[in-house]
Design a protein around this motif. Structure first.
Motif, mmCIF file in Angstrom:
data_model
loop_
_atom_site.group_PDB
_atom_site.id
_atom_site.type_symbol
_atom_site.label_atom_id
_atom_site.label_comp_id
_atom_site.label_asym_id
_atom_site.label_seq_id
_atom_site.Cartn_x
_atom_site.Cartn_y
_atom_site.Cartn_z
ATOM 1 N N LEU A 20 -55.828 18.741 -38.467
ATOM 2 C CA LEU A 20 -56.943 17.791 -38.566
ATOM 3 C C LEU A 20 -58.289 18.509 -38.628
ATOM 4 O O LEU A 20 -59.185 18.100 -39.374
ATOM 5 N N ALA A 23 -58.562 19.965 -42.138
ATOM 6 C CA ALA A 23 -58.813 18.892 -43.097
ATOM 7 C C ALA A 23 -60.243 18.378 -42.977
ATOM 8 O O ALA A 23 -60.898 18.092 -43.980
ATOM 9 N N GLY A 24 -60.748 18.282 -41.753
ATOM 10 C CA GLY A 24 -62.124 17.836 -41.557
ATOM 11 C C GLY A 24 -63.139 18.811 -42.125
ATOM 12 O O GLY A 24 -64.150 18.420 -42.705
ATOM 13 N N TRP A 27 -62.983 18.577 -45.950
ATOM 14 C CA TRP A 27 -63.124 17.250 -46.535
ATOM 15 C C TRP A 27 -64.188 17.158 -47.633
ATOM 16 O O TRP A 27 -63.947 16.511 -48.654
ATOM 17 N N PRO A 28 -65.378 17.776 -47.501
ATOM 18 C CA PRO A 28 -66.348 17.678 -48.609
ATOM 19 C C PRO A 28 -65.777 18.188 -49.936
ATOM 20 O O PRO A 28 -66.055 17.631 -50.988
ATOM 21 N N LEU A 30 -62.331 18.481 -50.596
ATOM 22 C CA LEU A 30 -61.131 17.709 -50.925
ATOM 23 C C LEU A 30 -61.456 16.314 -51.444
ATOM 24 O O LEU A 30 -60.735 15.786 -52.289
ATOM 25 N N SER A 31 -62.525 15.703 -50.959
ATOM 26 C CA SER A 31 -62.833 14.325 -51.347
ATOM 27 C C SER A 31 -63.198 14.214 -52.831
ATOM 28 O O SER A 31 -63.130 13.134 -53.402
ATOM 29 N N LEU A 34 -59.072 14.346 -54.167
ATOM 30 C CA LEU A 34 -58.048 13.433 -53.660
ATOM 31 C C LEU A 34 -58.342 12.013 -54.114
ATOM 32 O O LEU A 34 -59.448 11.505 -53.960
ATOM 33 N N THR A 56 -51.703 11.663 -56.007
ATOM 34 C CA THR A 56 -52.269 12.251 -54.798
ATOM 35 C C THR A 56 -51.259 12.181 -53.660
ATOM 36 O O THR A 56 -51.088 13.143 -52.910
#
Length: 73
Positions: A20, A23-24, A27-28, A30-31, A34, A56
């Motif tokens: 987590l 992933a956090g 995230w900028p 990956l977003s 995804l 995805t």
């Protein structure tokens, strides 16, 4: 027996926490990708949007399968 169970749960919680955290932090980046891969289904109509990110989901499933396989070895 109970001590072994506690250590395995502890390891699982640490692994999930680290996943987590990673992933956090990512995230900028990956977003951007995804939910927007080729093959993801998006239907847009006035007042309605339906998104089904099938590709995805498949990619995430493959990555998680490989990670779990590596951790079990």
């Amino acid at each position: 027996m109970e001590g072994n169970f506690n250590s395995s749960v502890r390891g699982l919680l640490i692994a999930v926490g680290l996943a987590l955290l990673i992933a956090g932090l990512l995230w900028p980046f990956l977003s951007r990708y995804l939910g927007r891969l080729p093959g993801d289904i998006v239907v847009r109509k006035p007042g309605f949007t339906f998104a089904f990110p099938i590709v995805t989901c498949i990619v995430i499933s493959i990555v998680l399968t490989l990670l779990l396989w590596l951790f079990r070895r």
